[in-house]
Motif scaffolding. Structure first.
Motif, PDB file in Angstrom:
ATOM      1  N   LEU A 253       0.824  -1.203   0.000  1.00  0.00           N
ATOM      2  CA  LEU A 253       0.000   0.000   0.000  1.00  0.00           C
ATOM      3  C   LEU A 253       0.861   1.257   0.000  1.00  0.00           C
ATOM      4  O   LEU A 253       0.536   2.243  -0.690  1.00  0.00           O
ATOM      5  CB  LEU A 253      -0.914  -0.008   1.231  1.00  0.00           C
ATOM      6  N   SER A 254       1.966   1.241   0.730  1.00  0.00           N
ATOM      7  CA  SER A 254       2.845   2.416   0.761  1.00  0.00           C
ATOM      8  C   SER A 254       3.467   2.667  -0.609  1.00  0.00           C
ATOM      9  O   SER A 254       3.683   3.815  -1.008  1.00  0.00           O
ATOM     10  CB  SER A 254       3.949   2.228   1.808  1.00  0.00           C
ATOM     11  N   GLU A 255       3.753   1.597  -1.346  1.00  0.00           N
ATOM     12  CA  GLU A 255       4.299   1.746  -2.700  1.00  0.00           C
ATOM     13  C   GLU A 255       3.286   2.428  -3.612  1.00  0.00           C
ATOM     14  O   GLU A 255       3.637   3.309  -4.418  1.00  0.00           O
ATOM     15  CB  GLU A 255       4.666   0.365  -3.250  1.00  0.00           C
ATOM     16  N   ILE A 256       2.029   2.072  -3.491  1.00  0.00           N
ATOM     17  CA  ILE A 256       0.990   2.667  -4.339  1.00  0.00           C
ATOM     18  C   ILE A 256       0.744   4.127  -3.955  1.00  0.00           C
ATOM     19  O   ILE A 256       0.723   5.015  -4.814  1.00  0.00           O
ATOM     20  CB  ILE A 256      -0.313   1.856  -4.221  1.00  0.00           C
ATOM     21  N   LEU A 257       0.570   4.399  -2.661  1.00  0.00           N
ATOM     22  CA  LEU A 257       0.233   5.747  -2.210  1.00  0.00           C
ATOM     23  C   LEU A 257       1.346   6.743  -2.480  1.00  0.00           C
ATOM     24  O   LEU A 257       1.086   7.916  -2.783  1.00  0.00           O
ATOM     25  CB  LEU A 257      -0.081   5.738  -0.708  1.00  0.00           C
ATOM     26  N   SER A 258       2.593   6.304  -2.388  1.00  0.00           N
ATOM     27  CA  SER A 258       3.717   7.231  -2.547  1.00  0.00           C
ATOM     28  C   SER A 258       3.871   7.721  -3.974  1.00  0.00           C
ATOM     29  O   SER A 258       4.679   8.615  -4.239  1.00  0.00           O
ATOM     30  CB  SER A 258       5.016   6.564  -2.079  1.00  0.00           C
ATOM     31  N   ARG A 259       3.112   7.186  -4.904  1.00  0.00           N
ATOM     32  CA  ARG A 259       3.186   7.632  -6.297  1.00  0.00           C
ATOM     33  C   ARG A 259       2.320   8.869  -6.561  1.00  0.00           C
ATOM     34  O   ARG A 259       2.421   9.483  -7.620  1.00  0.00           O
ATOM     35  CB  ARG A 259       2.726   6.506  -7.231  1.00  0.00           C
ATOM     36  N   TYR A 260       1.460   9.219  -5.610  1.00  0.00           N
ATOM     37  CA  TYR A 260       0.518  10.315  -5.824  1.00  0.00           C
ATOM     38  C   TYR A 260       0.841  11.494  -4.919  1.00  0.00           C
ATOM     39  O   TYR A 260       0.849  11.365  -3.691  1.00  0.00           O
ATOM     40  CB  TYR A 260      -0.912   9.830  -5.561  1.00  0.00           C
ATOM     41  N   GLN A 261       1.090  12.658  -5.531  1.00  0.00           N
ATOM     42  CA  GLN A 261       1.467  13.829  -4.746  1.00  0.00           C
ATOM     43  C   GLN A 261       0.327  14.319  -3.868  1.00  0.00           C
ATOM     44  O   GLN A 261       0.569  14.906  -2.809  1.00  0.00           O
ATOM     45  CB  GLN A 261       1.946  14.952  -5.676  1.00  0.00           C
ATOM     46  N   TYR A 262      -0.889  14.065  -4.263  1.00  0.00           N
ATOM     47  CA  TYR A 262      -2.012  14.471  -3.419  1.00  0.00           C
ATOM     48  C   TYR A 262      -1.939  13.787  -2.055  1.00  0.00           C
ATOM     49  O   TYR A 262      -2.363  14.333  -1.047  1.00  0.00           O
ATOM     50  CB  TYR A 262      -3.335  14.126  -4.098  1.00  0.00           C
ATOM     51  N   MET A 263      -1.386  12.572  -2.031  1.00  0.00           N
ATOM     52  CA  MET A 263      -1.301  11.822  -0.788  1.00  0.00           C
ATOM     53  C   MET A 263      -0.084  12.236   0.036  1.00  0.00           C
ATOM     54  O   MET A 263      -0.155  12.246   1.269  1.00  0.00           O
ATOM     55  CB  MET A 263      -1.237  10.318  -1.074  1.00  0.00           C
TER      56      MET A 263
END
Length: 440
Positions: A253-263
């Motif tokens: 999940l951290s790999e996916i979320l870290s791709r989005y600057q909004y997050m």
């Protein structure tokens, strides 16, 4: 067969018929009760599932709508949780005789929120607060104002004590302050997590939910050893199994979320949402990094390095806390419910019980996430807004003008602003400051 034997035989037959009839009626009654119980469980499962989907949809809708909506959600949750907890020791008959008890509870909540949220405003919006004449007085004296408000409530509480009701009033006072510390205080740090970046709110909350799901599944599949008397259904096997799966899912999940600057971007504009987006230079923990593989593993893996985001390594620690420590927030809540002989804290959420029953682990996790971020992740440095806050709060008016004069002169010398700009500023600087050599 004589007459007595006949009578006895008839009586025995009648008794057996009555016993058979009673057993049949009892069996029929048990069947009806079992059917009603199954129907009740089925209905409860349907209601629980529907409300679970509603909460998931509502959560994501608010998250995509923007940070301010998530802050509003946390504020609502902390208020409802506060209400549920302080009500568990209430006695309606005494509440009617002591009408100020509930009013004081809500007053303490208001003063605590004013103090904590005021701190957030000052910290994250210094560039606005400390240059606005209407806010600067509030900013400089905020803590003192908050303390005075609390003291007013404390004095009123002491004055409202009534003979014969001391135990009830002091019980309410202690429970209120315990709730302010454990719920409202920790909710404040959850809000800080949102302002630090949606990632630091969403990931910790997701880890707790993931751990709760897999603790149930692993407990059902492998559970044998009871973990604690406070929650008899919790098992050691479910506890350990949930930790393993929470770590795995957390890394992905951290790999996916870290791709989005909004997050991952801290809040700079509260009007931003998932569609307008946020843009920032990512914290280094969200950037790929090359790590060397230990010598003794290189032959086994047939490689010398591997690439990963540092945040994935940090997530292992967050997931471990969510699995091994955060559940004790739930155990604490279970102990509190047993103390007051209640099954749930309330019925705010149909099929789920009260808000507290769902959030007992989240507050503890959110507080840890903030402390971890502030200690190991935050890359904040000395900024203009921080200096501005210090200048407004700690320097006298003359010292502030002295700072303005020195900075203006430096900007002229370094050709950042024209000489004419300094001439305009110089008109507002006292003569004795203008006469210094470094200003000439």
């Amino acid at each position: 067969m004589d007459e007595d034997e006949v009578v006895e035989a008839v009586a025995t037959e009648k008794n057996s018929i009555v016993d058979g009839r009673n057993k049949a009626e009892s069996a029929a009654s048990n069947t009806v009760a079992e059917t009603a119980e199954r129907q009740k469980k089925k209905q409860n499962f349907i209601v629980r599932t529907i409300w679970t989907l509603v909460m998931i949809a509502g959560f994501f809708a608010l998250m995509f709508a923007g940070h301010v909506w998530m802050i509003a959600l946390v504020a609502l949750i902390q208020t409802l949780t506060f209400r549920e907890v302080v009500q568990i020791a209430s006695e309606p008959s005494l509440d009617k005789q002591l009408p100020f008890t509930k009013a004081l509870n809500w007053y303490y909540l208001a003063t605590t929120v004013f103090f904590l949220n005021g701190e957030s405003v000052l910290y994250y919006f210094q560039n606005i607060v400390f240059v606005d004449k209407y806010f600067v007085t509030f900013a400089v004296h905020h803590r003192f104002i908050s303390y005075c408000l609390y003291l007013m409530g404390f004095v009123f509480f002491v004055m409202s004590l009534q003979k014969g009701h001391y135990r009830f009033q002091f019980t309410q006072f202690c429970i209120t302050h315990m709730t302010l510390l454990l719920v409202v205080g920790q909710a404040y740090f959850v809000i800080r997590n949102i302002l630090n970046g949606m990632y630091w709110f969403f990931l910790p909350a997701s880890l707790v939910i993931t751990n709760d799901i897999f603790a149930y599944l692993c407990g059902m599949a492998f559970g044998r050893t009871p973990l604690t008397q406070l929650s008899p259904k919790k098992t050691v096997e479910g506890f350990i199994g949930a930790w393993f799966f929470t770590v795995l899912i957390g890394i992905g999940l951290s790999e996916i979320l870290s791709r989005y600057q909004y997050m991952i971007c801290p809040v700079t504009d509260l009007s931003a949402n998932a569609f307008s987006g946020l843009h920032c230079v990512p914290n280094t923990v969200f950037v790929d990094h090359t790590y060397a593989i230990p010598q003794y593993l290189r032959n086994l893996l047939h490689r010398e390095t591997f690439v990963a985001r540092p945040i994935q390594l940090h997530t292992i620690i967050l997931a471990t806390f969510a699995s091994l420590i955060a559940p004790f927030g739930g155990f604490f809540a279970s102990g509190l419910k047993r103390t007051f002989h209640i099954k749930d804290f309330g019925n705010t959420i149909p099929g789920h019980g009260g808000i507290t029953d769902r959030m007992d682990c989240q507050f503890l996790m959110g507080f840890f996430a903030f402390m971890y971020y502030d200690t190991f992740i935050s890359d904040r440095h000395l900024t203009a807004s921080v200096l501005l806050q210090q200048a407004v709060k700690q320097l006298t008016a003359e010292q502030q003008l002295e700072l303005l004069a020195g900075l203006s002169r430096y900007l002229v010398v370094s050709e950042r602003i024209p000489d004419t700009a300094f001439s305009c500023i110089e008109n507002f600087i006292p003569e004795h400051l203008r006469s210094w050599d470094y200003l000439r």
